[in-house]
Design a protein around this motif. Structure first.
Motif, short mmCIF file in Angstrom:
data_model
loop_
_atom_site.label_atom_id
_atom_site.label_comp_id
_atom_site.label_asym_id
_atom_site.label_seq_id
_atom_site.Cartn_x
_atom_site.Cartn_y
_atom_site.Cartn_z
N GLU A 268 -4.46 13.34 4.52
CA GLU A 268 -4.23 13.88 3.17
C GLU A 268 -2.95 14.69 3.16
N VAL A 269 -2.27 14.68 2.02
CA VAL A 269 -1.03 15.44 1.87
C VAL A 269 -1.10 16.30 0.62
N LEU A 270 -0.20 17.28 0.57
CA LEU A 270 -0.08 18.16 -0.59
C LEU A 270 1.26 17.90 -1.26
N VAL A 271 1.22 17.64 -2.55
CA VAL A 271 2.44 17.53 -3.35
C VAL A 271 2.72 18.90 -3.95
N GLU A 272 3.91 19.41 -3.72
CA GLU A 272 4.27 20.74 -4.21
C GLU A 272 5.03 20.62 -5.52
N ILE A 273 4.46 21.24 -6.56
CA ILE A 273 5.05 21.14 -7.90
C ILE A 273 5.46 22.53 -8.37
N PRO A 274 6.76 22.82 -8.45
CA PRO A 274 7.20 24.12 -8.98
C PRO A 274 6.87 24.21 -10.46
N THR A 275 6.25 25.30 -10.86
CA THR A 275 5.75 25.45 -12.23
C THR A 275 6.20 26.78 -12.82
N GLU A 276 6.59 26.74 -14.07
CA GLU A 276 6.98 27.94 -14.81
C GLU A 276 6.21 27.96 -16.12
N VAL A 277 5.52 29.07 -16.42
CA VAL A 277 4.76 29.14 -17.67
C VAL A 277 5.72 29.23 -18.85
N SER A 278 5.24 28.82 -20.01
CA SER A 278 6.11 28.67 -21.18
C SER A 278 6.68 29.99 -21.68
N TRP A 279 6.05 31.11 -21.33
CA TRP A 279 6.50 32.41 -21.84
C TRP A 279 7.20 33.24 -20.76
N ALA A 280 7.48 32.62 -19.61
CA ALA A 280 8.05 33.37 -18.49
C ALA A 280 9.39 34.00 -18.81
N ASN A 281 10.16 33.37 -19.68
CA ASN A 281 11.52 33.85 -19.94
C ASN A 281 11.63 34.70 -21.20
N ILE A 282 10.49 35.04 -21.81
CA ILE A 282 10.52 35.98 -22.93
C ILE A 282 10.84 37.36 -22.36
N PRO A 283 11.78 38.07 -22.94
CA PRO A 283 12.21 39.37 -22.37
C PRO A 283 11.03 40.30 -22.06
N GLY A 284 11.01 40.77 -20.84
CA GLY A 284 10.00 41.73 -20.40
C GLY A 284 8.71 41.12 -19.90
N MET A 285 8.46 39.85 -20.20
CA MET A 285 7.16 39.27 -19.89
C MET A 285 6.98 38.94 -18.42
N ASP A 286 8.07 38.82 -17.68
CA ASP A 286 7.91 38.47 -16.27
C ASP A 286 7.97 39.69 -15.36
N GLN A 287 7.95 40.87 -15.95
CA GLN A 287 8.00 42.08 -15.11
C GLN A 287 6.63 42.42 -14.55
N PHE A 288 5.56 41.82 -15.12
CA PHE A 288 4.21 42.13 -14.69
C PHE A 288 3.76 41.18 -13.58
N ASP A 289 3.10 41.71 -12.57
CA ASP A 289 2.55 40.91 -11.49
C ASP A 289 1.11 40.53 -11.87
N LEU A 290 0.91 39.27 -12.26
CA LEU A 290 -0.40 38.85 -12.73
C LEU A 290 -1.46 38.90 -11.63
N ALA A 291 -1.03 38.94 -10.38
CA ALA A 291 -2.00 39.10 -9.29
C ALA A 291 -2.66 40.48 -9.34
N LYS A 292 -2.09 41.39 -10.12
CA LYS A 292 -2.65 42.74 -10.26
C LYS A 292 -3.38 42.92 -11.59
N LEU A 293 -3.62 41.83 -12.30
CA LEU A 293 -4.37 41.91 -13.55
C LEU A 293 -5.78 42.42 -13.25
N PRO A 294 -6.18 43.57 -13.80
CA PRO A 294 -7.48 44.15 -13.46
C PRO A 294 -8.64 43.24 -13.84
N VAL A 295 -9.72 43.33 -13.09
CA VAL A 295 -10.89 42.51 -13.40
C VAL A 295 -11.49 42.92 -14.74
N THR A 296 -11.28 44.17 -15.15
CA THR A 296 -11.78 44.60 -16.46
C THR A 296 -11.09 43.83 -17.59
N ALA A 297 -9.80 43.55 -17.42
CA ALA A 297 -9.07 42.78 -18.44
C ALA A 297 -9.56 41.33 -18.47
#
Length: 733
Positions: free
Chosen positions: A574-603
Motif C-alpha cells: 500500500e502507498v500514500l498519495v500526498e495531497i497539499p491542501t489549502e482551505v478556502s478561507w486561508a488567505n483572508i487577512p488574519g484568518m491564518d494566524q490561529f493554530d487550529l490544533a489548539k481549538l479548545p474542546v469546548t468550542a
C-alpha cells in the motif's frame, strides 16, 4: 456523476423538473449522492434486488440469531458499513456452541470452474467438506457453514476440510461489482473462526466473541480490497470486558515501532460503543472519556435520547418527549414502552407488539454513528456548504431540497431479506447531510467568529450573536431538506420518514471540493492530506505522473518493523498519495494566524451540539479532539447534557497527537506552513503549465494498460522533472 444521477432519477421516477434540479446541483458540486451510489449506480449489478444493499453507506443489525452473522458478511462484501448491536440481552438469543470444529485441511486457491459460484457442503459421518463457491454468496455460505455446524444439536467433533479450488486467484477482475479478487486471508479466516467457536464449546458466545466472529470475516473482506474497515459494535453499559477489549491492541517495542496484538487484530474492524439506558453518573462519564482519550474506544451512547428521536412521529412535542425520557430513565425500558404506546394511542396511532419492540430498539448505530434505527439501511446525500455563497439563501434551499430528492428516491428499493424490508416499511429513514460547515461559517462570519471559536465560544454578546446566527442557518437547511423528502413521499404515496437530517463524517467526498469534514474544523489552514491506495492501483502511476508525491504506507515495514521508504520495494503493498491542501478561507487577512490544533474542546462541543439540536434528526457524527487536561471539562459538558436531556447521543473522542510532545509518522493529515504548501504544489503547477495532458488523460492512459511500479519509479516522468525544477527554484529562494 451523470451515471449516478441518471440512475437515481430512474429508480426514483423523477419528473423532468426534479431531474434537472438534482442534475444541476450535482454537477455544480453543491449536492452529491451517496458515496456507495457513485460506485454501483447505473450498473447491471446494481439493478438486481439482491445487490440493493450496495447503494447504502449505512446499516445496522441486531444480532439476535446466527443468520445475522451471514447478513453482515453479505453487507460488507457489497461495500456497506455494518453496525451490530451486541448487548448482552441481545446476544443471549444466540444458540450455544455444541460441536468442536477441527480444521484438517484447507486447499490452495485454484482455478475458477465455470458456473461453480455456490458453496456446497458434503458430510461423510463426522467429516465435513466445504467446497467454497467463487462468489459473494459462496464466501458467505462457507463462513456460515462453520457456524451452523458448531451450533448443531448434539456434542462431538467435526473434521472439516475446506476446498478453495473454485475460488479465483488474486488479481482477477470482479466483473459485476468491480475491482479485483484478493482472497489472501480467506484460508486464515476459516481457521480463526473455527478456533473462536471452539473456545465457546459447551456454552454461548460472549459479547466480545460474537464481535470477533463478525470482525474476523470483516478482516478477510477488507484484505480482499472490497472496502475499508467500517463497523460499529454496541455493547451493554455494564459490559466491562467489551469496554476494555481493545486495551493492549497496540504497543511499542524498544525501538518505538508500533505493533498489533495478533489475538486482537480483528477488533480494528469496528468502533466500540457502550449503550447506557440510564443516566450515567459523572464518574462514569469521566471514566469513559478518559478511556476514549487513551484508546479511542468506549464511547457513551445515551439510548433514551436515540429512541426518543427515532419516534418523533409519536413524540411530536417537547412535553411528550420529556415524559418519555423521564419514564425511560426513571422506570426502565418496559415502562417507557408502555408510555410510548400511550402517547401513540392519544394521537390515533396503533401498532402491534413487533412494531413496539422495533420502536424501542431504534438505537442501533451505523459505523460512524450518524444514523439511528433497528435493522436498517439508510441512504445518504451530502450538501457541500463550502461551494455555496452564505448570502444566497435560494442556493441553500435548492441544494438541500435536491439532496432530499436524492435520498428519497431509494425508498423505492425493496430488500430481499425480510428483517430489512420490514424495517423499511414501518420505519423508512433517509439521511440528508452536509459538509464544509466550518468553512461556510468562516466565510459567513469572518475573523471575529473564528477568534470567538478559538477562545472556546465564551458566553456573552458574541455568543448570543453568533450562536443565534448559526441556528438560523441550520434550521433553514433542515427545513429545505424536509421539504424535498416530504414532497417526494407525498407524490409517490410513500410513508414519510420521521428522521431525515444527519451529519456524516464526510471523508472521501469532502476531498472533491476541499471541504472541512462535516461540521468539523479542518486540521489546519494548510496541510498534507494522505490517502491510501494499493500499490498496483492504476491511480498510483497516474498521480505520480501528474506531480503528486507517493510514499509507502504505514503498513509498509521491514522485518524489524521500520518504515520502508521505497515504493518499488516488493514488500510495499500500500502507498500514500500526498495531497497539499489549502482551505478556502486561508488567505483572508488574519484568518491564518490561529493554530487550529489548539481549538479548545469546548468550542468543538458547542458547535457540534448546536448542529445536533438545530439541524440533526438522527445523530451528528462527531470526533472531538482534546488534550488530557480537557478530559474533566468535556466530561462535565457531556454529563450536563445527558442530565438535562439536551440532545446528546454519542460522540467519538480523539487525543491530540501532540499530547506527548511528538507525532506519529505519516499522519492522514499533517499541518504545514504557507511556504511548505507553495513548494508542495509547485511540481503540479509546472506540469499544468507545460503539459497538454490533463489528469483525466493520464488516468485513462494508465487505466487502459498493464503497468509495473518500476515504470514510474525512475526520474523520467513529468513529476520527477517538475520536482527537480522545484528543487532548483527552492535553492534560489
Amino acid at each position: 456523476m451523470l451515471r449516478t444521477v441518471n440512475d437515481i432519477a430512474e429508480i426514483g421516477k423523477f419528473s423532468q423538473e426534479e431531474y434537472e434540479l438534482v442534475r444541476t446541483q450535482a454537477l455544480a458540486q453543491h449536492s452529491f449522492p451517496s458515496g456507495r451510489a457513485f460506485w454501483v449506480a447505473g450498473t447491471e449489478w446494481g439493478k438486481r434486488p439482491a445487490n440493493f444493499s450496495g447503494y447504502y453507506n449505512c446499516t445496522s443489525t441486531h444480532i439476535v440469531d446466527t443468520a445475522a452473522f451471514g447478513l453482515l458478511v453479505d453487507l460488507a462484501m457489497q461495500g456497506s458499513g455494518t453496525g451490530a448491536v451486541l448487548e448482552q440481552e441481545v446476544v443471549d438469543h444466540l444458540p450455544a456452541i455444541n460441536r468442536k470444529l477441527n480444521i484438517k485441511h484447507v486447499s490452495d486457491v485454484g482455478q475458477v470452474v465455470p458456473g461453480r459460484e455456490d458453496t456446497k457442503c458434503l458430510w461423510d459421518d463426522d467429516d465435513l467438506f466445504i467446497m467454497v463457491g467463487d462468489s459473494r454468496k459462496g464466501w458467505r455460505d462457507a463462513y456460515m457453514a462453520l457456524i451452523h455446524e458448531a451450533t448443531k444439536k448434539g456434542d462431538g467433533e467435526t473434521q472439516v476440510y475446506v476446498l478453495l479450488d473454485n475460488v479465483r486467484p488474486a488479481g482477477e477482475k470482479l466483473k459485476g461489482f468491480g475491482g479485483t479478487a484478493n482472497p489472501i486471508k480467506l484460508e486464515q479466516m476459516f481457521i480463526k473462526v473455527s478456533n473462536l467457536l471452539n473456545k465457546a464449546v459447551g456454552r454461548k458466545l460472549t459479547t466480545v466473541e460474537a464481535c470477533l466472529l463478525i470482525d474476523e470475516a470483516a478482516a478477510c473482506i477488507v484484505a480482499g480490497n472490497i472496502r475499508r474497515s467500517a463497523g460499529m459494535r454496541q455493547f451493554s453499559q455494564s459490559d466491562s470486558d467489551a469496554a476494555t477489549a481493545k486495551l493492549g491492541l497496540y504497543s511499542q517495542d524498544e525501538n518505538g515501532n508500533w505493533r498489533v496484538d495478533p489475538a486482537k487484530e480483528a477488533l480494528r474492524m469496528a468502533n466500540h460503543t457502550r449503550c447506557f439506558h440510564t443516566k450515567p453518573s459523572y464518574q462514569e462519564v469521566e471514566d469513559a472519556v478518559r478511556l476514549q482519550f487513551q484508546s479511542g474506544e468506549g464511547a457513551v451512547q445515551f439510548v433514551p435520547e436515540a429512541v426518543a428521536r427515532a419516534n418523533a412521529d409519536v413524540l411530536t412535542d417537547k412535553f411528550a418527549r420529556a415524559r418519555f425520557l423521564l419514564t425511560y430513565t426513571a422506570n426502565g425500558r418496559k415502562a417507557a414502552a408502555d408510555q410510548l404506546r400511550l402517547e401513540a394511542t392519544s394521537r390515533g396511532i396503533e401498532f402491534d407488539e413487533r412494531e413496539l419492540n422495533h420502536r424501542m430498539d431504534r438505537y442501533g448505530l451505523n459505523p460512524c454513528g450518524e444514523i439511528i434505527g433497528r435493522d436498517f439501511h439508510c441512504n445518504l446525500a451530502e450538501v457541500h456548504l463550502n461551494t455555496l455563497d452564505p448570502g444566497d439563501y435560494q442556493a441553500h434551499h435548492d441544494a438541500f431540497y435536491a439532496a432530499g430528492l436524492q435520498v428519497a428516491a431509494l425508498l423505492q428499493h425493496e430488500f430481499v431479506h425480510e428483517r430489512y424490508q420490514y424495517s423499511r416499511e414501518i420505519d423508512p429513514i433517509v439521511g440528508v447531510s452536509f459538509t464544509g460547515l466550518f468553512d461556510f461559517f468562516a466565510h459567513a462570519f469572518g475573523y471575529d467568529w473564528l477568534k470567538w471559536m478559538m477562545e472556546g465560544r465564551p458566553e456573552g454578546r458574541a455568543h448570543d450573536m453568533y450562536s443565534a446566527a448559526e441556528k438560523d442557518f441550520l434550521r433553514r437547511f433542515r427545513s429545505s431538506a424536509h421539504q424535498g423528502v416530504k414532497a417526494y413521499c407525498k407524490k409517490h404515496g410513500k410513508r414519510v420518514p420521521n428522521r431525515i437530517t444527519t451529519v456524516q463524517p464526510a471523508g472521501t467526498k469532502s476531498l472533491l471540493t476541499g471541504a472541512s469534514s462535516g461540521w468539523h474544523p479542518p486540521k489546519a489552514q494548510r496541510f498534507i492530506r494522505r490517502i491510501t491506495l494499493g500499490v498496483k492501483d492504476p491511480l498510483v502511476p497516474a498521480l505520480i505522473e501528474y506531480g503528486y508525491n507517493v510514499i509507502p504506507a504505514q503498513s509498509a515495514r521491514d522485518d524489524e518493523g521500520n518504515l520502508l521508504d521505497d515504493i518499488t520495494d516488493p514488500r510495499v503493498q500500500e502507498v500514500l498519495v500526498e495531497i497539499p491542501t489549502e482551505v478556502s478561507w486561508a488567505n483572508i487577512p488574519g484568518m491564518d494566524q490561529f493554530d487550529l490544533a489548539k481549538l479548545p474542546v469546548t468550542a468543538q462541543y458547542g458547535l457540534y451540539m448546536n448542529v445536533q439540536r438545530n439541524y440533526t434528526d438522527h445523530n451528528t457524527s462527531a470526533t472531538l479532539e482534546l488534550r488530557e487536561e480537557e478530559i474533566p471539562v468535556l466530561a462535565q459538558l457531556i454529563y450536563d447534557d445527558i442530565q438535562n436531556d439536551g440532545g446528546y447521543i454519542s460522540a467519538a473522542l480523539l487525543a491530540r497527537f501532540d499530547v506527548d510532545g511528538g507525532t506519529f509518522p505519516r499522519l492522514p493529515m499533517e499541518p504545514i506552513s504557507k511556504e511548505e504548501y507553495d513548494l508542495q504544489i509547485l511540481p503540479r503547477q509546472i506540469i499544468e503549465e507545460t503539459s497538454d495532458l490533463s489528469l483525466l488523460d493520464i488516468l485513462n492512459k494508465f487505466d487502459s494498460q498493464d503497468w509495473a511500479i518500476e515504470s514510474v519509479a525512475g526520474c523520467t516522468s513529468a513529476s520527477c522533472i517538475a520536482k527537480a525544477d522545484a528543487d532548483e527554484r527552492e535553492k534560489n529562494l
